[in-house]
Structures are given as structure tokens and as C-alpha cells.
Write a protein that holds these residues in place. Structure first.
Motif, PDB file in Angstrom:
ATOM      1  N   ILE A 249       0.856  -1.189   0.000  1.00 32.11           N
ATOM      2  CA  ILE A 249       0.000   0.000   0.000  1.00 32.11           C
ATOM      3  C   ILE A 249       0.888   1.234   0.000  1.00 32.11           C
ATOM      4  CG2 ILE A 249      -1.761   1.284   1.258  1.00 32.11           C
ATOM      5  CD1 ILE A 249      -2.683  -1.352   2.463  1.00 32.11           C
ATOM      6  N   PRO A 250       0.826   2.053  -1.032  1.00 29.18           N
ATOM      7  CA  PRO A 250       1.714   3.231  -1.076  1.00 29.18           C
ATOM      8  C   PRO A 250       1.350   4.245  -0.001  1.00 29.18           C
ATOM      9  CG  PRO A 250       0.119   3.292  -2.857  1.00 29.18           C
ATOM     10  CD  PRO A 250      -0.049   1.956  -2.194  1.00 29.18           C
ATOM     11  N   THR A 251       2.383   4.858   0.561  1.00 27.74           N
ATOM     12  CA  THR A 251       2.130   5.868   1.596  1.00 27.74           C
ATOM     13  C   THR A 251       1.372   7.067   1.047  1.00 27.74           C
ATOM     14  OG1 THR A 251       4.306   6.810   1.118  1.00 27.74           O
ATOM     15  CG2 THR A 251       4.174   5.216   2.911  1.00 27.74           C
ATOM     16  N   SER A 252       1.413   7.243  -0.274  1.00 28.92           N
ATOM     17  CA  SER A 252       0.718   8.395  -0.863  1.00 28.92           C
ATOM     18  C   SER A 252      -0.793   8.268  -0.761  1.00 28.92           C
ATOM     19  CB  SER A 252       1.114   8.529  -2.341  1.00 28.92           C
ATOM     20  OG  SER A 252       0.818   7.342  -3.055  1.00 28.92           O
ATOM     21  N   ILE A 253      -1.289   7.068  -0.407  1.00 28.13           N
ATOM     22  CA  ILE A 253      -2.739   6.898  -0.279  1.00 28.13           C
ATOM     23  C   ILE A 253      -3.275   7.791   0.831  1.00 28.13           C
ATOM     24  CG2 ILE A 253      -4.453   5.259   0.601  1.00 28.13           C
ATOM     25  CD1 ILE A 253      -3.449   3.220  -1.257  1.00 28.13           C
ATOM     26  N   TRP A 254      -2.517   7.907   1.933  1.00 24.31           N
ATOM     27  CA  TRP A 254      -3.001   8.752   3.020  1.00 24.31           C
ATOM     28  C   TRP A 254      -2.235  10.070   3.119  1.00 24.31           C
ATOM     29  CZ3 TRP A 254      -0.841   3.864   3.972  1.00 24.31           C
ATOM     30  CH2 TRP A 254       0.470   3.863   4.436  1.00 24.31           C
ATOM     31  N   LEU A 255      -1.329  10.341   2.184  1.00 24.61           N
ATOM     32  CA  LEU A 255      -0.611  11.616   2.184  1.00 24.61           C
ATOM     33  C   LEU A 255      -1.081  12.516   1.052  1.00 24.61           C
ATOM     34  CD1 LEU A 255       3.037  10.439   3.031  1.00 24.61           C
ATOM     35  CD2 LEU A 255       1.356  11.473   4.552  1.00 24.61           C
ATOM     36  N   VAL A 256      -0.679  12.191  -0.170  1.00 23.20           N
ATOM     37  CA  VAL A 256      -1.024  13.000  -1.338  1.00 23.20           C
ATOM     38  C   VAL A 256      -1.602  12.075  -2.405  1.00 23.20           C
ATOM     39  CG1 VAL A 256      -0.153  14.565  -3.111  1.00 23.20           C
ATOM     40  CG2 VAL A 256       0.844  14.608  -0.823  1.00 23.20           C
ATOM     41  N   PRO A 257      -2.683  12.452  -3.074  1.00 21.93           N
ATOM     42  CA  PRO A 257      -3.226  11.597  -4.146  1.00 21.93           C
ATOM     43  C   PRO A 257      -2.182  11.338  -5.230  1.00 21.93           C
ATOM     44  CG  PRO A 257      -4.781  13.317  -3.571  1.00 21.93           C
ATOM     45  CD  PRO A 257      -3.517  13.627  -2.827  1.00 21.93           C
ATOM     46  N   SER A 258      -2.089  10.072  -5.633  1.00 19.92           N
ATOM     47  CA  SER A 258      -1.129   9.683  -6.663  1.00 19.92           C
ATOM     48  C   SER A 258      -1.846   8.822  -7.692  1.00 19.92           C
ATOM     49  CB  SER A 258       0.036   8.911  -6.050  1.00 19.92           C
ATOM     50  OG  SER A 258      -0.417   7.697  -5.480  1.00 19.92           O
ATOM     51  N   ARG A 259      -1.118   8.403  -8.714  1.00 22.79           N
ATOM     52  CA  ARG A 259      -1.718   7.559  -9.740  1.00 22.79           C
ATOM     53  C   ARG A 259      -2.117   6.211  -9.170  1.00 22.79           C
ATOM     54  NH1 ARG A 259       2.246   8.619 -14.995  1.00 22.79           N
ATOM     55  NH2 ARG A 259       1.715  10.833 -15.285  1.00 22.79           N
ATOM     56  N   ASN A 260      -1.282   5.671  -8.284  1.00 22.35           N
ATOM     57  CA  ASN A 260      -1.604   4.377  -7.676  1.00 22.35           C
ATOM     58  C   ASN A 260      -2.883   4.455  -6.857  1.00 22.35           C
ATOM     59  OD1 ASN A 260       0.692   3.204  -8.771  1.00 22.35           O
ATOM     60  ND2 ASN A 260       1.957   3.694  -6.986  1.00 22.35           N
ATOM     61  N   SER A 261      -2.971   5.457  -6.008  1.00 23.81           N
ATOM     62  CA  SER A 261      -4.150   5.588  -5.156  1.00 23.81           C
ATOM     63  C   SER A 261      -5.397   5.876  -5.988  1.00 23.81           C
ATOM     64  CB  SER A 261      -3.936   6.693  -4.128  1.00 23.81           C
ATOM     65  OG  SER A 261      -3.741   7.936  -4.774  1.00 23.81           O
ATOM     66  N   MET A 262      -5.261   6.677  -7.026  1.00 19.99           N
ATOM     67  CA  MET A 262      -6.410   6.982  -7.885  1.00 19.99           C
ATOM     68  C   MET A 262      -6.878   5.740  -8.639  1.00 19.99           C
ATOM     69  SD  MET A 262      -5.270  10.725  -9.359  1.00 19.99           S
ATOM     70  CE  MET A 262      -6.681  10.839 -10.438  1.00 19.99           C
ATOM     71  N   MET A 263      -5.930   4.899  -9.076  1.00 20.27           N
ATOM     72  CA  MET A 263      -6.291   3.681  -9.777  1.00 20.27           C
ATOM     73  C   MET A 263      -7.025   2.718  -8.849  1.00 20.27           C
ATOM     74  SD  MET A 263      -3.822   0.971 -11.733  1.00 20.27           S
ATOM     75  CE  MET A 263      -3.041   0.486 -10.191  1.00 20.27           C
ATOM     76  N   VAL A 264      -6.507   2.541  -7.627  1.00 23.61           N
ATOM     77  CA  VAL A 264      -7.159   1.652  -6.667  1.00 23.61           C
ATOM     78  C   VAL A 264      -8.525   2.188  -6.274  1.00 23.61           C
ATOM     79  CG1 VAL A 264      -6.987   0.665  -4.357  1.00 23.61           C
ATOM     80  CG2 VAL A 264      -4.957   0.781  -5.796  1.00 23.61           C
ATOM     81  N   THR A 265      -8.618   3.489  -6.072  1.00 22.39           N
ATOM     82  CA  THR A 265      -9.901   4.099  -5.706  1.00 22.39           C
ATOM     83  C   THR A 265     -10.931   3.944  -6.820  1.00 22.39           C
ATOM     84  OG1 THR A 265      -8.738   5.728  -4.339  1.00 22.39           O
ATOM     85  CG2 THR A 265     -11.018   6.217  -4.938  1.00 22.39           C
ATOM     86  N   LEU A 266     -10.503   4.140  -8.063  1.00 21.17           N
ATOM     87  CA  LEU A 266     -11.418   3.978  -9.193  1.00 21.17           C
ATOM     88  C   LEU A 266     -11.895   2.541  -9.302  1.00 21.17           C
ATOM     89  CD1 LEU A 266     -12.745   5.198 -11.729  1.00 21.17           C
ATOM     90  CD2 LEU A 266     -10.660   4.618 -12.993  1.00 21.17           C
ATOM     91  N   LEU A 267     -10.986   1.586  -9.120  1.00 17.44           N
ATOM     92  CA  LEU A 267     -11.358   0.174  -9.183  1.00 17.44           C
ATOM     93  C   LEU A 267     -12.350  -0.187  -8.086  1.00 17.44           C
ATOM     94  CD1 LEU A 267     -10.939  -2.704 -10.310  1.00 17.44           C
ATOM     95  CD2 LEU A 267      -8.997  -2.916  -8.738  1.00 17.44           C
TER      96      LEU A 267
END
Length: 225
Positions: free
Chosen positions: A31-49
Motif C-alpha cells: 500500500i503506497p504511503t501516498s494513499i493517506w498523504l497525497v493523491p497519486s496515480r496508484n491511489s487513484m487507480m485503486v480508488t477507481l477500481l
């Protein structure tokens, strides 16, 4: 054949403590730390899915249950199985979803909770499911037996489907890979190409099987309401 299937045995241990099953927790490290820090491509992809899957499960669940958090539980189940399936594609990482120990642990309590809820809260509705509409009177006793058996084997089919699909691909990759040292350079090129294609197929199977497990669990949940 015992040596062939030994690749799925949980034998890695330190001080008689198995370490293979810790692979189910390795997903937390991904789980990338950017999920709870700054929105990133990884977090946006997981959120969209997760949002797409959540919306699909809400349409399957009944109107009374779509806002009670059931779909969030099932989307989390999908993400957990998907992570473990993908981890099994990496070398020297134990594939936990290739064992009935894990898959039955997921399927059996979930199915049992659905059944207890259905028979306690919606008893008449559960009895209606035993006899499909329009069944002739002569066939009703047989339909009750058939529907009961099909209902009882549901957790087994969920668990075995996931386990068998994960084992089959890994066995095929292992069997082909073991023949590599004895092949010529020309055949070795063909083997590597086949292994790459099979690995892509296994990645697709990992996604499909986790999706099937989650969707079937959602369908079983919707039937008891």
C-alpha cells in the motif's frame, strides 16, 4: 507426484514456525504511503477500481442492504484475494490462495453467516428458494433435495474454484520451467516465450478469480434477503 506438488507445501520455517503464510500480510507493505498523504496515480487507480466494484455490488444487493456496508466488506475481500493472487506470481513467494486452508476460511464462515441470517430473519423466503416457481407437484420433493445440495456445496465450490485455478497455472509454469536446462537454444527461446505468455495468462486468471469469488459471494448474500 508428491515432489511435483511440494512447491505448494508450507515448508519454510524458522524455529518450527511457518513463514509462508506471512505472505498474506505482505500486501500491507504494497500500500503506497501516498494513499493517506497525497493523491497519486496508484491511489487513484485503486480508488477507481474499488468505486466501480462497489457500484456493481450495490446493484446486485437488495435495496435494503446496499447501504449497510455489505458491499464494502465484499470489495475488501476482492482486494485481499487479488493481492494474494498477484503475490503468488513472484518467485519464492508462497501462494496462500492455492490452499484450501485459506479459501475455505474465507468462503465457509461467510456462507454460514448468510444462511444463519436468512433462516432466522427470512425463513419463509428461504423456503421459497427451495422450490422454483412453476415446478410441478410431482417434482417438488426432488427439487427440494437438489436445491438443498446445491446450496450446501456453495462454499466448497467457491474455495475449490479459486484453489484449483491458482494451482493449475503454477503447476504448468513449474513443469515447463523444469525442462529448460535440457533444451536446445532454439527450444529454449520458444519455452521462454511460452512462459511469458503463461505468466500474462496467470495475471488475468488472478484478476478474474478474485472477481468471481467476490461477485458470487455478493449473489449469495442477495439471495437471503
Amino acid at each position: 507426484m508428491s515432489n511435483l506438488f511440494s512447491i505448494f507445501d508450507p515448508t519454510t520455517e524458522i524455529n518450527n514456525m511457518s513463514l509462508n503464510w506471512t505472505s498474506t500480510a505482505i500486501g500491507l507493505l504494497l500500500i503506497p504511503t501516498s494513499i493517506w498523504l497525497v493523491p497519486s496515480r496508484n491511489s487513484m487507480m485503486v480508488t477507481l477500481l474499488m468505486n466501480k466494484l462497489h457500484q456493481e455490488m450495490k446493484t446486485i444487493l437488495s435495496k435494503g442492504n446496499e447501504n449497510k456496508g455489505n458491499s464494502f466488506i465484499l470489495t475488501s475481500l476482492f482486494l485481499m484475494i487479488l493481492t494474494n493472487n498477484f503475490l503468488g506470481l513472484f518467485p519464492y513467494i508462497f501462494t496462500s490462495t492455492s490452499h484450501l486452508t485459506l479459501t475455505l476460511t474465507l468462503a465457509l464462515p461467510m456462507w454460514l453467516s448468510f444462511m444463519l441470517f436468512g433462516w432466522i430473519k427470512n425463513t419463509n423466503h428461504m423456503f421459497e428458494h427451495l422450490v422454483p416457481q412453476g415446478t410441478p407437484s410431482m417434482l417438488m420433493p426432488f427439487m427440494v433435495i437438489i436445491e438443498t445440495i446445491s446450496n450446501v456445496i456453495r462454499p466448497g465450490t467457491l474455495a475449490v474454484r479459486l484453489t484449483a485455478n491458482m494451482i493449475a497455472g503454477h503447476l504448468l509454469l513449474t513443469l515447463l520451467g523444469n525442462n529448460g536446462p535440457s533444451m536446445s537454444h532454439t527450444l529454449l527461446t520458444v519455452l521462454i516465450t511460452a512462459q511469458i505468455l503463461l505468466l500474462i495468462l496467470e495475471a488475468a486468471v488472478a484478476i478474474i478469480q478474485s472477481y468471481v469469488f467476490a461477485i458470487l459471494s455478493t449473489l449469495y448474500s442477495s439471495e437471503v434477503n
